[in-house]
Enzyme design. Structure first.
Site, PDB file in Angstrom:
ATOM      1  N   CYS A   7      55.181  48.347  13.461  1.00  0.00           N
ATOM      2  CA  CYS A   7      54.291  48.014  14.564  1.00  0.00           C
ATOM      3  C   CYS A   7      55.167  47.528  15.718  1.00  0.00           C
ATOM      4  CB  CYS A   7      53.374  46.893  14.094  1.00  0.00           C
ATOM      5  SG  CYS A   7      51.704  47.026  14.682  1.00  0.00           S
ATOM      6  N   CYS A  83      50.448  51.514  15.401  1.00  0.00           N
ATOM      7  CA  CYS A  83      49.989  51.439  16.785  1.00  0.00           C
ATOM      8  C   CYS A  83      50.720  52.473  17.624  1.00  0.00           C
ATOM      9  CB  CYS A  83      50.202  50.046  17.348  1.00  0.00           C
ATOM     10  SG  CYS A  83      51.891  49.476  17.282  1.00  0.00           S
ATOM     11  N   CYS A  90      59.305  54.262  17.251  1.00  0.00           N
ATOM     12  CA  CYS A  90      59.821  54.272  15.885  1.00  0.00           C
ATOM     13  C   CYS A  90      60.771  55.441  15.697  1.00  0.00           C
ATOM     14  CB  CYS A  90      58.667  54.383  14.895  1.00  0.00           C
ATOM     15  SG  CYS A  90      59.204  54.248  13.198  1.00  0.00           S
TER      16      CYS A  90
END
Length: 144
Positions: A7, A83, A90
């Site tokens: 996240c 999210c 990421c």
């Protein structure tokens, strides 16, 4: 198998997911290493996340926000982003399966204390449903 929940702040959604995954992995008898981290970690876990998880009998108060570099990211078998911000930031890990659970950020919700807690509970319950489904899928793979 190693799983990471990623996240942005690693203060609510990914922490709750980590707590549920550890709990349900044990319940389902799965040998999992579960991690969470954030692309821009907060200073602490949202107190509301700790509170609503305790309502489910899961204590995440010893967990803490971590940077992506703080976990063995390159060893992950499954990475789940929670999210939009984390999905974009990421890193791609070769060989790791990636999923995205687009969930609203309860830490950013504005309202009274009770309204915030209610929003945290809604997100918590959705995470729990998804984690249970994931554990059931993993249990089936172990059987196959």
């Amino acid at each position: 198998m190693k799983i990471a929940f990623i996240c942005t702040g690693n203060s609510a959604r990914s922490q709750m997911a980590e707590g549920f995954a550890k709990y349900y992995a044990k319940k389902y008898g799965l040998d999992l290493e579960v991690y969470s981290a954030g692309s821009n970690p907060a200073k602490r876990i949202a107190p509301e996340a700790i509170k609503v998880m305790k309502e489910k009998g899961i204590d995440i108060s010893a967990q803490y926000p971590k940077k992506l570099e703080d976990i063995p990211l390159n060893e992950m078998d499954l990475i789940i982003t929670l999210c939009g911000g984390a999905k974009e930031s990421c890193p791609t890990v070769p060989g790791a399966r990636q999923e995205h659970w687009d969930l609203p950020d309860p830490a950013a919700y504005e309202g009274s204390e009770e309204e915030r807690l209610e929003f945290f509970r809604k997100v918590r319950d959705e995470i729990e449903k998804r984690v249970i489904k994931l554990m059931e899928e993993l249990k089936e793979k172990v059987k196959a």
